[in-house]
Scaffold this motif. Sequence first.
Motif, PDB file in Angstrom:
ATOM      1  N   ASP A 262      14.112  -0.233 -18.778  1.00 36.24           N
ATOM      2  CA  ASP A 262      14.179  -1.692 -18.921  1.00 36.24           C
ATOM      3  C   ASP A 262      13.959  -2.357 -17.561  1.00 36.24           C
ATOM      4  OD1 ASP A 262      14.741  -4.286 -19.624  1.00 36.24           O
ATOM      5  OD2 ASP A 262      16.917  -4.000 -19.581  1.00 36.24           O
TER       6      ASP A 262
ATOM      7  N   LYS B 272      11.700  -5.936 -15.921  1.00 32.28           N
ATOM      8  CA  LYS B 272      10.789  -7.043 -16.235  1.00 32.28           C
ATOM      9  C   LYS B 272      10.632  -7.971 -15.028  1.00 32.28           C
ATOM     10  CE  LYS B 272      14.554  -9.389 -18.656  1.00 32.28           C
ATOM     11  NZ  LYS B 272      15.086  -9.802 -19.933  1.00 32.28           N
TER      12      LYS B 272
ATOM     13  N   ASP C  34      13.236  -9.498 -12.063  1.00 32.74           N
ATOM     14  CA  ASP C  34      14.375  -8.644 -11.701  1.00 32.74           C
ATOM     15  C   ASP C  34      14.478  -8.506 -10.184  1.00 32.74           C
ATOM     16  OD1 ASP C  34      15.270  -8.173 -14.223  1.00 32.74           O
ATOM     17  OD2 ASP C  34      14.313  -6.208 -14.456  1.00 32.74           O
TER      18      ASP C  34
ATOM     19  N   VAL D 156       4.725  -5.956 -14.072  1.00 36.55           N
ATOM     20  CA  VAL D 156       5.003  -4.638 -14.663  1.00 36.55           C
ATOM     21  C   VAL D 156       3.772  -4.244 -15.470  1.00 36.55           C
ATOM     22  CG1 VAL D 156       6.513  -3.318 -16.188  1.00 36.55           C
ATOM     23  CG2 VAL D 156       7.472  -5.157 -14.799  1.00 36.55           C
TER      24      VAL D 156
END
Lengths: 253, 157
Positions: free
Chosen positions: A175, A177, A180, A203
């Motif tokens: 996880d 994205k 972040d 990403v």
Amino acid sequence: MTQNNNKQIRALQSFAIAFIGYTQDAFSFLPNPFALERQRNTLQELNVSLSEEVSFLRSAALENLHLRTMLAFRERSNRTLVAADIVGKNIHLMRNTITLNIGKENGIKQNMPIITETGLVGRIIAVSDNYSLGQILLHRESRVSATVERSRVNGIVAWNGGLQLVLKNIVKSVDIKPGDRIVTSPFSSLYPRNIEIGIVSSVYHVPETIFQEVGITPSVDFATVERVFVIISKDDSERNAFEQTNAANRQDQ
Amino acid sequence: MKTFLRNILWGVALIALQTTAMRLISIEGIMPDVVALWIVVVALREGQIAGTVAGFVSGLILDVISGDFLGIGALAKTVCGFLAGYFYDEFKSSEVFGTYRFFFAVIFSSLAHNIIFFVVYLQGTEIEFARTIIQFGIGTTAYTSAVSIVPLLWKRT
């Protein structure tokens, strides 16, 4: 070709850094004309909305604010910090390093982290009595053990050759994205934990591999940074020796 | 002996200039390589062996100053001096600046220097090779060649 780790090379490097440091210090007041051109354009944009006097006052206020931020940062930090001015930026052939006006006499040693109030700059790679050479994150040999603050995923931050960093070894199922925050990992033997490195900007799931490419915008603007702090870190040689011995033992088995 | 000392003094001065003041005229991280220019001058004046030795020594010093691992700069600048030596003409060794020979020697040896440097330097990194060669390899060659053409333009005017 060899790594510069033996005593003779270190002594030679120390002499060279002292010589270059003094010379760069002497030239540090001179501006780059191309950088000045960019700065001029920015100032022209500012002049549209601000009078000359307000612009001047704002500049002074910003500098004051910057210095106060640095001071406050130093006061609230529980680490021992030594402030330094960047007297030279070496960018020839992508060997991106900075020369700082502090050295052994200020307690600076190799591998000590360099930071600003906005984030991680790099680490010290060579020291003379009054100057030190810092390797910034935008360097081919820069590797930082990092953690995604939100999901606590670990990876290695490296330079991609441009103005961005990349977070390596991140599998697609993880996880992560854009937006972040990437900080230094608690597992790093060089850098203290939770120092901001940058923000995830992109990403990309690479086809036919299990990994994804994670682009990071560094928190520090390396083009404009002028003042930094060096963290006087305690000697962690016992941990390093322990880890190296264990690694050697595993190889023998 | 006098020539030898003069070459060493110029070398030290230009290494200091390269590592201190050249950033003042850098464009997007690209700056002219004045040490490579000096190596070409030595090769054109003193011959291939002198150029090769000048390249090796200056490259090694720059490696030490950079704090990077040793040998890349020494290798690249040795090749630079060696290749520039092919432009040596013993009957024209006193005429270096302001000649097309100097200009072409700079382009040729500087390009070879940058390609060799980045081929080795980028091994094991995340840095994209093609983009780096175009941006920094060719960029540095173009900027260095542009500086080397100044004496030629000066002479023509």
